[in-house]
Structures are given as structure tokens and as C-alpha cells.
Design a protein around this motif. Structure first.
Motif, PDB file in Angstrom:
ATOM      1  N   ALA A   1      -0.272  -9.454 -15.159  1.00 13.02           N
ATOM      2  CA  ALA A   1       0.848  -8.510 -15.245  1.00 13.02           C
ATOM      3  C   ALA A   1       2.118  -9.056 -14.618  1.00 13.02           C
ATOM      4  CB  ALA A   1       0.469  -7.187 -14.579  1.00 13.02           C
ATOM      5  N   THR A   2       2.002  -9.941 -13.637  1.00  7.06           N
ATOM      6  CA  THR A   2       3.202 -10.467 -12.980  1.00  7.06           C
ATOM      7  C   THR A   2       4.061 -11.275 -13.952  1.00  7.06           C
ATOM      8  OG1 THR A   2       2.000 -12.432 -12.215  1.00  7.06           O
ATOM      9  CG2 THR A   2       2.093 -10.546 -10.719  1.00  7.06           C
TER      10      THR A   2
ATOM     11  N   PHE B   1      10.634  -9.210  -8.187  1.00  4.87           N
ATOM     12  CA  PHE B   1      10.373  -7.865  -8.675  1.00  4.87           C
ATOM     13  C   PHE B   1       9.862  -6.975  -7.557  1.00  4.87           C
ATOM     14  CE2 PHE B   1       6.760 -10.647  -9.376  1.00  4.87           C
ATOM     15  CZ  PHE B   1       5.704  -9.964  -8.789  1.00  4.87           C
ATOM     16  N   THR B   2       9.959  -5.695  -7.764  1.00  2.00           N
ATOM     17  CA  THR B   2       9.423  -4.722  -6.819  1.00  2.00           C
ATOM     18  C   THR B   2       8.013  -4.327  -7.253  1.00  2.00           C
ATOM     19  OG1 THR B   2      10.227  -2.784  -8.025  1.00  2.00           O
ATOM     20  CG2 THR B   2      11.748  -3.808  -6.441  1.00  2.00           C
ATOM     21  N   VAL B   3       7.280  -3.733  -6.336  1.00  2.00           N
ATOM     22  CA  VAL B   3       5.940  -3.238  -6.667  1.00  2.00           C
ATOM     23  C   VAL B   3       6.032  -2.145  -7.725  1.00  2.00           C
ATOM     24  CG1 VAL B   3       3.929  -2.013  -5.747  1.00  2.00           C
ATOM     25  CG2 VAL B   3       4.923  -3.916  -4.464  1.00  2.00           C
ATOM     26  N   ALA B   4       7.097  -1.355  -7.678  1.00  2.00           N
ATOM     27  CA  ALA B   4       7.267  -0.305  -8.687  1.00  2.00           C
ATOM     28  C   ALA B   4       7.425  -0.907 -10.083  1.00  2.00           C
ATOM     29  CB  ALA B   4       8.476   0.559  -8.348  1.00  2.00           C
ATOM     30  N   GLU B   5       8.138  -2.024 -10.194  1.00  2.00           N
ATOM     31  CA  GLU B   5       8.300  -2.676 -11.500  1.00  2.00           C
ATOM     32  C   GLU B   5       6.973  -3.247 -11.992  1.00  2.00           C
ATOM     33  OE1 GLU B   5      12.972  -4.073 -11.214  1.00  2.00           O
ATOM     34  OE2 GLU B   5      11.434  -5.278 -10.225  1.00  2.00           O
ATOM     35  N   LEU B   6       6.201  -3.801 -11.073  1.00  2.00           N
ATOM     36  CA  LEU B   6       4.878  -4.298 -11.445  1.00  2.00           C
ATOM     37  C   LEU B   6       3.973  -3.141 -11.871  1.00  2.00           C
ATOM     38  CD1 LEU B   6       2.829  -6.650 -11.578  1.00  2.00           C
ATOM     39  CD2 LEU B   6       2.299  -6.167  -9.165  1.00  2.00           C
ATOM     40  N   ARG B   7       4.047  -2.052 -11.127  1.00  2.00           N
ATOM     41  CA  ARG B   7       3.218  -0.875 -11.472  1.00  2.00           C
ATOM     42  C   ARG B   7       3.534  -0.377 -12.879  1.00  2.00           C
ATOM     43  NH1 ARG B   7       5.234   2.661  -8.227  1.00  2.00           N
ATOM     44  NH2 ARG B   7       6.145   4.060  -9.758  1.00  2.00           N
TER      45      ARG B   7
ATOM     46  N   ASP C   1      17.049   0.475  -8.093  1.00  2.00           N
ATOM     47  CA  ASP C   1      16.446   1.666  -8.682  1.00  2.00           C
ATOM     48  C   ASP C   1      16.869   2.950  -7.962  1.00  2.00           C
ATOM     49  OD1 ASP C   1      15.061   0.178 -10.588  1.00  2.00           O
ATOM     50  OD2 ASP C   1      13.429  -0.225  -9.190  1.00  2.00           O
ATOM     51  N   GLY C   2      17.777   2.809  -6.994  1.00  2.00           N
ATOM     52  CA  GLY C   2      18.209   3.968  -6.225  1.00  2.00           C
ATOM     53  C   GLY C   2      17.234   4.259  -5.093  1.00  2.00           C
ATOM     54  N   GLY C   3      17.626   5.155  -4.215  1.00  2.00           N
ATOM     55  CA  GLY C   3      16.751   5.524  -3.105  1.00  2.00           C
ATOM     56  C   GLY C   3      16.711   4.470  -2.027  1.00  2.00           C
ATOM     57  N   ARG C   4      15.594   4.443  -1.300  1.00  2.00           N
ATOM     58  CA  ARG C   4      15.439   3.520  -0.177  1.00  2.00           C
ATOM     59  C   ARG C   4      15.300   2.091  -0.679  1.00  2.00           C
ATOM     60  NH1 ARG C   4      10.355   5.825   2.894  1.00  2.00           N
ATOM     61  NH2 ARG C   4      10.755   3.946   4.138  1.00  2.00           N
TER      62      ARG C   4
ATOM     63  N   TYR D   1       9.297  -9.177  -4.361  1.00  2.00           N
ATOM     64  CA  TYR D   1       8.175 -10.110  -4.328  1.00  2.00           C
ATOM     65  C   TYR D   1       8.307 -11.120  -5.465  1.00  2.00           C
ATOM     66  CZ  TYR D   1       5.895  -6.630  -1.327  1.00  2.00           C
ATOM     67  OH  TYR D   1       5.590  -5.751  -0.317  1.00  2.00           O
ATOM     68  N   THR D   2       7.579 -12.221  -5.329  1.00  2.00           N
ATOM     69  CA  THR D   2       7.368 -13.148  -6.433  1.00  2.00           C
ATOM     70  C   THR D   2       5.861 -13.227  -6.685  1.00  2.00           C
ATOM     71  OG1 THR D   2       7.244 -15.064  -4.954  1.00  2.00           O
ATOM     72  CG2 THR D   2       9.400 -14.512  -5.878  1.00  2.00           C
ATOM     73  N   ALA D   3       5.479 -13.749  -7.847  1.00  2.00           N
ATOM     74  CA  ALA D   3       4.066 -13.889  -8.159  1.00  2.00           C
ATOM     75  C   ALA D   3       3.437 -14.964  -7.284  1.00  2.00           C
ATOM     76  CB  ALA D   3       3.887 -14.238  -9.633  1.00  2.00           C
ATOM     77  N   GLY D   4       2.255 -14.681  -6.769  1.00  2.00           N
ATOM     78  CA  GLY D   4       1.519 -15.668  -5.991  1.00  2.00           C
ATOM     79  C   GLY D   4       0.765 -16.628  -6.888  1.00  2.00           C
ATOM     80  N   ASP D   5      -0.110 -17.429  -6.285  1.00  2.00           N
ATOM     81  CA  ASP D   5      -0.847 -18.426  -7.062  1.00  2.00           C
ATOM     82  C   ASP D   5      -2.240 -17.947  -7.459  1.00  2.00           C
ATOM     83  OD1 ASP D   5      -2.080 -18.442  -4.604  1.00  2.00           O
ATOM     84  OD2 ASP D   5      -1.613 -20.535  -4.135  1.00  2.00           O
TER      85      ASP D   5
END
Length: 222
Positions: free
Chosen positions: A147-148, A155-161, A198-201, A206-210
Motif C-alpha cells: 500500500a505504501t 505521507f501521513t498515516v491517514a493517507e496510507l489508511r 489536511d487541516g487540524g493538528r 513518514y516514508t516507506a520502510g524496507d
């Protein structure tokens, strides 16, 4: 006499949804009908070679930069009006594909939302193959970090989600998802930067790991 073919379900995320690349057949059988890209095995080719060729002909995308995998064999008598044709089916997850182009016996190509494609009377038994490819893509995200590839470099965790939600077609609890993906070593690498796009806090970037294969499945129900 029997013939061997390779059919490829090429999947990507477009317009906030999961989409598949379909061709409109220029020749009989099923002239004018939508179908998955595919073709007969050529001299000197393996099935994997044929699938990679079809992927490249329709998208220009190198097979090595996609998640191209064999998902099954379709050999029912009568599946092709021209005679006995055994097809090896492949699924390709392609992030940010280039513009599709018609190749081989295709009159045109188009990206079609998967939900709509599954409701279309596709040529041959391609609706069945497409259904299997979608399930394969969902399992791919469950057991790997594929998915990454559908996110930006940072990217943010929200974008990955959101990638998981699109492919799995379900809403995920933001807090649970964040805990799951950030505790798996090698899945995500923090950049130390944040964004408020994305607004808010501010949200961590992050970047994709290996890591490629997850130690435990990441499924919608857990």
C-alpha cells in the motif's frame, strides 16, 4: 488442439477508488465488448513473459515496477468460442500508471471503476478473473506493505489508511490503524516532519520502510 494465453487484471487507484484497465475488443469473438488485456503465448515466452508483455503494451509500465503475480488457471471447455484455450490469469497492482494505450487487438482502453466493471458483461470469463484479482489485491495489502507504493514519497498515516480503505472497501478506525502500522518495525520510517495540509493538528510525515512482508496480517477485522 489447445492454446495457452495470459490475461492480466491491471488495478490501480484513480479518482478515490479502485479501478481496472479494460480494453474494448476490436475483433471477434466478443467484438466491441470490454475485456481484460490478454493474448496468446508467443514463441520463446513463458507465461510470466506474456503477462509482462501485455502489461507493457497497454500501459507502458515495466513489470518490474508493478506487483505482477499469477493468480490462477482458467481451463473450462467453452470459455473461448474459438476453441480450447487455457488461460493463466495475473493481477498487477500499478501505482501512478502512465496513460493507457490500446495495443494488440484492442480498439480502445479505459480505466473503469472496479464496482462498475464487475457489473459489466465482460468478454470470455473475465468477470470471474477480475473478481479473483480484486480479492488477491486485498490479500496483498493484508500481508505486505504494498500500500505504501500508492502514497507520495512522504505521507501521513491517514493517507496510507485511505489506500487500505479504498482497496478493502471499508472504513478503518483511525486510532487502531495508526497503532498497528507504526508499531511494525520497518513498515514506516518517520521523517521528523509534520504537515497541516489536511487541516487540524499537525500530522507526522513518514516514508516507506524496507519491510515487504508483514510479520502478522493487517486485516480490516483486527
Amino acid at each position: 488442439m489447445s492454446f495457452v494465453a495470459a490475461d492480466v487484471a491491471i488495478l490501480t487507484i484513480r479518482g478515490g477508488g479502485l479501478a481496472v484497465l479494460l480494453i474494448r475488443r476490436a475483433n471477434e469473438p466478443f467484438k466491441g465488448r470490454l475485456a481484460l488485456p490478454g493474448g496468446f503465448l508467443e514463441d520463446g515466452e513463458t507465461l510470466e513473459d506474456a503477462a509482462a508483455r501485455e502489461l507493457h503494451e497497454e500501459t507502458g509500465f515495466p513489470a518490474g515496477e508493478s506487483f505482477l503475480e499469477h493468480i490462477g488457471v482458467y481451463s473450462e471447455p467453452g470459455r473461448d468460442p474459438r476453441g480450447r484455450v487455457v488461460s493463466a490469469a495475473f493481477a498487477a497492482l500499478v501505482p501512478n500508471p502512465p496513460r493507457a494505450r490500446a495495443g494488440g487487438d484492442a480498439a480502445a482502453t479505459e480505466w473503469v471503476p472496479v464496482d462498475r466493471a464487475l457489473g459489466e458483461p465482460l468478454a470470455f470469463d473475465h468477470s470471474r478473473i477480475l473478481g479473483s484479482a480484486v480479492e488477491h489485491a486485498r490479500r496483498r495489502l493484508e500481508y505486505t506493505t504494498a500500500a505504501t507504493a500508492f502514497c507520495a514519497k512522504e505521507f501521513t498515516v491517514a493517507e496510507l489508511r485511505r489506500v487500505y480503505e479504498i482497496v478493502w472497501q471499508t472504513r478503518l478506525d483511525p486510532g487502531n490503524f495508526h497503532r498497528k502500522v507504526t508499531k511494525v518495525r520497518g513498515f514506516l520510517e518517520p521523517t521528523g516532519r509534520t504537515t497541516t495540509k489536511d487541516g487540524g493538528r499537525p500530522a507526522a510525515l513518514y516514508t516507506a520502510g524496507d519491510l515487504r512482508w508483514l510479520p502478522l496480517p493487517l486485516s480490516p477485522g483486527r
